[in-house]
Design a protein around this motif. Structure first.
Motif, PDB file in Angstrom:
ATOM      1  N   ASP A  91       1.242   0.235  75.403  1.00 14.39           N
ATOM      2  CA  ASP A  91      -0.120   0.058  76.436  1.00 14.39           C
ATOM      3  C   ASP A  91      -1.007  -1.013  75.595  1.00 14.39           C
ATOM      4  O   ASP A  91      -1.659  -1.715  76.275  1.00 14.39           O
ATOM      5  CB  ASP A  91      -0.788   1.311  76.554  1.00 14.39           C
ATOM      6  CG  ASP A  91      -1.827   1.205  77.629  1.00 14.39           C
ATOM      7  OD1 ASP A  91      -1.866   0.381  78.453  1.00 14.39           O
ATOM      8  OD2 ASP A  91      -2.872   2.062  77.635  1.00 14.39           O
ATOM      9  N   TRP A  92      -0.946  -0.893  74.137  1.00 17.62           N
ATOM     10  CA  TRP A  92      -1.836  -1.942  73.543  1.00 17.62           C
ATOM     11  C   TRP A  92      -1.483  -3.056  72.698  1.00 17.62           C
ATOM     12  O   TRP A  92      -1.961  -3.884  72.200  1.00 17.62           O
ATOM     13  CB  TRP A  92      -2.668  -0.897  72.436  1.00 17.62           C
ATOM     14  CG  TRP A  92      -3.348   0.189  72.914  1.00 17.62           C
ATOM     15  CD1 TRP A  92      -3.952   0.456  74.237  1.00 17.62           C
ATOM     16  CD2 TRP A  92      -3.806   1.510  72.107  1.00 17.62           C
ATOM     17  NE1 TRP A  92      -4.667   1.608  74.312  1.00 17.62           N
ATOM     18  CE2 TRP A  92      -4.515   2.220  73.010  1.00 17.62           C
ATOM     19  CE3 TRP A  92      -3.607   1.714  71.037  1.00 17.62           C
ATOM     20  CZ2 TRP A  92      -4.921   3.420  72.873  1.00 17.62           C
ATOM     21  CZ3 TRP A  92      -4.247   3.059  70.635  1.00 17.62           C
ATOM     22  CH2 TRP A  92      -4.672   3.818  71.517  1.00 17.62           C
ATOM     23  N   SER A  93      -0.027  -3.099  72.896  1.00 16.07           N
ATOM     24  CA  SER A  93       0.531  -4.304  72.312  1.00 16.07           C
ATOM     25  C   SER A  93       0.329  -5.623  72.714  1.00 16.07           C
ATOM     26  O   SER A  93       0.847  -6.496  71.931  1.00 16.07           O
ATOM     27  CB  SER A  93       2.063  -4.004  72.224  1.00 16.07           C
ATOM     28  OG  SER A  93       2.789  -4.351  73.397  1.00 16.07           O
ATOM     29  N   ASP A  94      -0.332  -5.834  73.583  1.00 19.43           N
ATOM     30  CA  ASP A  94      -0.744  -7.116  73.841  1.00 19.43           C
ATOM     31  C   ASP A  94      -2.071  -7.608  73.411  1.00 19.43           C
ATOM     32  O   ASP A  94      -2.279  -8.827  73.931  1.00 19.43           O
ATOM     33  CB  ASP A  94      -0.872  -7.216  75.649  1.00 19.43           C
ATOM     34  CG  ASP A  94      -1.971  -6.325  76.213  1.00 19.43           C
ATOM     35  OD1 ASP A  94      -2.427  -5.524  75.464  1.00 19.43           O
ATOM     36  OD2 ASP A  94      -2.247  -6.330  77.255  1.00 19.43           O
ATOM     37  N   ASP A  95      -2.460  -6.781  72.683  1.00 20.17           N
ATOM     38  CA  ASP A  95      -3.727  -7.230  71.737  1.00 20.17           C
ATOM     39  C   ASP A  95      -3.415  -8.226  70.829  1.00 20.17           C
ATOM     40  O   ASP A  95      -2.693  -8.061  70.011  1.00 20.17           O
ATOM     41  CB  ASP A  95      -4.363  -6.113  71.165  1.00 20.17           C
ATOM     42  CG  ASP A  95      -5.570  -6.479  70.209  1.00 20.17           C
ATOM     43  OD1 ASP A  95      -6.245  -7.177  70.688  1.00 20.17           O
ATOM     44  OD2 ASP A  95      -5.561  -5.865  69.190  1.00 20.17           O
ATOM     45  N   ALA A  96      -4.155  -9.530  70.889  1.00 23.67           N
ATOM     46  CA  ALA A  96      -3.783 -10.594  70.134  1.00 23.67           C
ATOM     47  C   ALA A  96      -4.438 -10.391  68.721  1.00 23.67           C
ATOM     48  O   ALA A  96      -3.608 -11.152  67.867  1.00 23.67           O
ATOM     49  CB  ALA A  96      -4.419 -11.853  70.711  1.00 23.67           C
ATOM     50  N   SER A  97      -5.344  -9.565  68.533  1.00 22.56           N
ATOM     51  CA  SER A  97      -5.628  -9.421  67.074  1.00 22.56           C
ATOM     52  C   SER A  97      -4.837  -8.856  66.216  1.00 22.56           C
ATOM     53  O   SER A  97      -5.084  -8.893  65.077  1.00 22.56           O
ATOM     54  CB  SER A  97      -7.059  -8.511  67.239  1.00 22.56           C
ATOM     55  OG  SER A  97      -6.886  -7.352  67.423  1.00 22.56           O
ATOM     56  N   GLY A  98      -4.006  -8.204  66.613  1.00 18.30           N
ATOM     57  CA  GLY A  98      -2.765  -7.077  65.984  1.00 18.30           C
ATOM     58  C   GLY A  98      -3.658  -5.874  65.362  1.00 18.30           C
ATOM     59  O   GLY A  98      -3.059  -5.125  64.607  1.00 18.30           O
ATOM     60  N   LEU A  99      -5.061  -5.723  65.768  1.00 17.06           N
ATOM     61  CA  LEU A  99      -5.517  -4.277  65.228  1.00 17.06           C
ATOM     62  C   LEU A  99      -5.067  -3.284  66.255  1.00 17.06           C
ATOM     63  O   LEU A  99      -5.489  -2.121  65.789  1.00 17.06           O
ATOM     64  CB  LEU A  99      -7.085  -4.433  65.303  1.00 17.06           C
ATOM     65  CG  LEU A  99      -7.806  -5.430  64.312  1.00 17.06           C
ATOM     66  CD1 LEU A  99      -9.100  -5.505  64.697  1.00 17.06           C
ATOM     67  CD2 LEU A  99      -7.476  -4.920  62.922  1.00 17.06           C
ATOM     68  N   PHE A 100      -4.496  -3.435  67.138  1.00 18.07           N
ATOM     69  CA  PHE A 100      -3.974  -2.525  67.973  1.00 18.07           C
ATOM     70  C   PHE A 100      -3.135  -1.516  67.286  1.00 18.07           C
ATOM     71  O   PHE A 100      -3.127  -0.149  67.365  1.00 18.07           O
ATOM     72  CB  PHE A 100      -3.146  -2.800  69.196  1.00 18.07           C
ATOM     73  CG  PHE A 100      -1.776  -3.352  68.811  1.00 18.07           C
ATOM     74  CD1 PHE A 100      -0.636  -2.299  68.914  1.00 18.07           C
ATOM     75  CD2 PHE A 100      -1.341  -4.500  68.421  1.00 18.07           C
ATOM     76  CE1 PHE A 100       0.582  -2.673  68.575  1.00 18.07           C
ATOM     77  CE2 PHE A 100      -0.141  -5.021  68.175  1.00 18.07           C
ATOM     78  CZ  PHE A 100       1.069  -4.231  68.216  1.00 18.07           C
ATOM     79  N   MET A 101      -2.381  -1.833  66.160  1.00 18.58           N
ATOM     80  CA  MET A 101      -1.750  -0.888  65.065  1.00 18.58           C
ATOM     81  C   MET A 101      -2.499   0.222  64.455  1.00 18.58           C
ATOM     82  O   MET A 101      -2.006   1.403  64.228  1.00 18.58           O
ATOM     83  CB  MET A 101      -0.854  -1.681  64.257  1.00 18.58           C
ATOM     84  CG  MET A 101       0.395  -2.230  64.791  1.00 18.58           C
ATOM     85  SD  MET A 101       1.513  -1.051  65.721  1.00 18.58           S
ATOM     86  CE  MET A 101       2.117  -0.098  64.318  1.00 18.58           C
ATOM     87  N   VAL A 102      -3.712  -0.241  64.237  1.00 17.37           N
ATOM     88  CA  VAL A 102      -4.733   0.582  63.729  1.00 17.37           C
ATOM     89  C   VAL A 102      -4.763   1.987  64.524  1.00 17.37           C
ATOM     90  O   VAL A 102      -4.853   2.959  64.311  1.00 17.37           O
ATOM     91  CB  VAL A 102      -5.984   0.011  63.220  1.00 17.37           C
ATOM     92  CG1 VAL A 102      -7.013   1.008  62.721  1.00 17.37           C
ATOM     93  CG2 VAL A 102      -5.789  -0.893  62.100  1.00 17.37           C
ATOM     94  N   GLY A 103      -5.173   1.604  65.999  1.00 16.86           N
ATOM     95  CA  GLY A 103      -5.265   2.520  67.027  1.00 16.86           C
ATOM     96  C   GLY A 103      -4.062   3.288  67.141  1.00 16.86           C
ATOM     97  O   GLY A 103      -4.063   4.570  67.742  1.00 16.86           O
ATOM     98  N   VAL A 104      -2.646   2.701  67.023  1.00 15.94           N
ATOM     99  CA  VAL A 104      -1.543   3.362  67.292  1.00 15.94           C
ATOM    100  C   VAL A 104      -1.409   4.561  66.104  1.00 15.94           C
ATOM    101  O   VAL A 104      -0.927   5.496  66.385  1.00 15.94           O
ATOM    102  CB  VAL A 104      -0.305   2.533  67.438  1.00 15.94           C
ATOM    103  CG1 VAL A 104       0.755   3.132  67.376  1.00 15.94           C
ATOM    104  CG2 VAL A 104      -0.503   1.391  68.734  1.00 15.94           C
ATOM    105  N   VAL A 105      -1.657   3.984  65.127  1.00 12.07           N
ATOM    106  CA  VAL A 105      -1.280   5.053  63.674  1.00 12.07           C
ATOM    107  C   VAL A 105      -2.530   5.920  63.953  1.00 12.07           C
ATOM    108  O   VAL A 105      -2.125   6.974  63.689  1.00 12.07           O
ATOM    109  CB  VAL A 105      -1.780   4.124  62.519  1.00 12.07           C
ATOM    110  CG1 VAL A 105      -1.816   5.134  61.432  1.00 12.07           C
ATOM    111  CG2 VAL A 105      -0.305   3.405  62.299  1.00 12.07           C
ATOM    112  N   LEU A 106      -3.653   5.731  64.394  1.00 15.27           N
ATOM    113  CA  LEU A 106      -4.833   6.888  64.702  1.00 15.27           C
ATOM    114  C   LEU A 106      -4.379   7.688  65.770  1.00 15.27           C
ATOM    115  O   LEU A 106      -4.380   9.020  65.511  1.00 15.27           O
ATOM    116  CB  LEU A 106      -6.231   6.184  64.905  1.00 15.27           C
ATOM    117  CG  LEU A 106      -6.811   5.400  63.664  1.00 15.27           C
ATOM    118  CD1 LEU A 106      -7.934   4.721  64.261  1.00 15.27           C
ATOM    119  CD2 LEU A 106      -6.830   6.556  62.710  1.00 15.27           C
TER     120      LEU A 106
END
Length: 133
Positions: A91-106
């Motif tokens: 759902d979040w992988s289209d975020d260009a900043s790359g910060l979506f991985m922080v949310g995924v890990v959380l």
């Protein structure tokens, strides 16, 4: 010979059901809402509302209870966590900043802790019940 694939699927059902249910419930509660709310002062919130996340958590208790009450505590924890982690990543992988991985890990860590606690409580409560004869 026809029993092999069926037996394999039935053996994996305790982990597949919570994982599949987590993916489907994420899509039902959160996957459709991709719109951020812009407030008059220019700040943005969202895309999810509190009622969506609460609904997801409450409906996830059903497959979690199903697996944990059948003594499949690890499958309940890891299946639910895996499903939510994959759903968040997709759902979040289209975020260009790359910060979506922080949310995924959380999401992964939070769901791991919450499902482990809930599964332990369910397994403990079910252990005290008399077994049907």
């Amino acid at each position: 010979m026809g029993q092999g694939p069926l037996k394999s699927v039935l053996h994996r059902l305790p982990i597949l059901l919570p994982a599949g249910a987590s993916l489907a419930l994420w899509a039902a509660w959160l996957g459709w809402d991709q719109h951020r709310d812009v407030h008059p002062d220019g700040t943005t919130t969202g895309p999810y509302q509190a009622w969506q996340v609460i609904g997801l958590v409450l409906t996830l208790l059903v497959p979690l209870y199903w697996a944990a009450s059948r003594q499949h505590t690890a499958a309940a924890v890891f299946g639910t966590t895996a499903g939510l982690t994959v759903a968040a990543y997709y759902d979040w992988s289209d975020d260009a900043s790359g910060l979506f991985m922080v949310g995924v890990v959380l999401v992964m860590l939070g769901s791991l802790g919450a499902t482990a606690t809930a599964s332990a409580v369910i397994a403990f409560a079910r252990r005290d019940e008399p077994s049907p004869r």
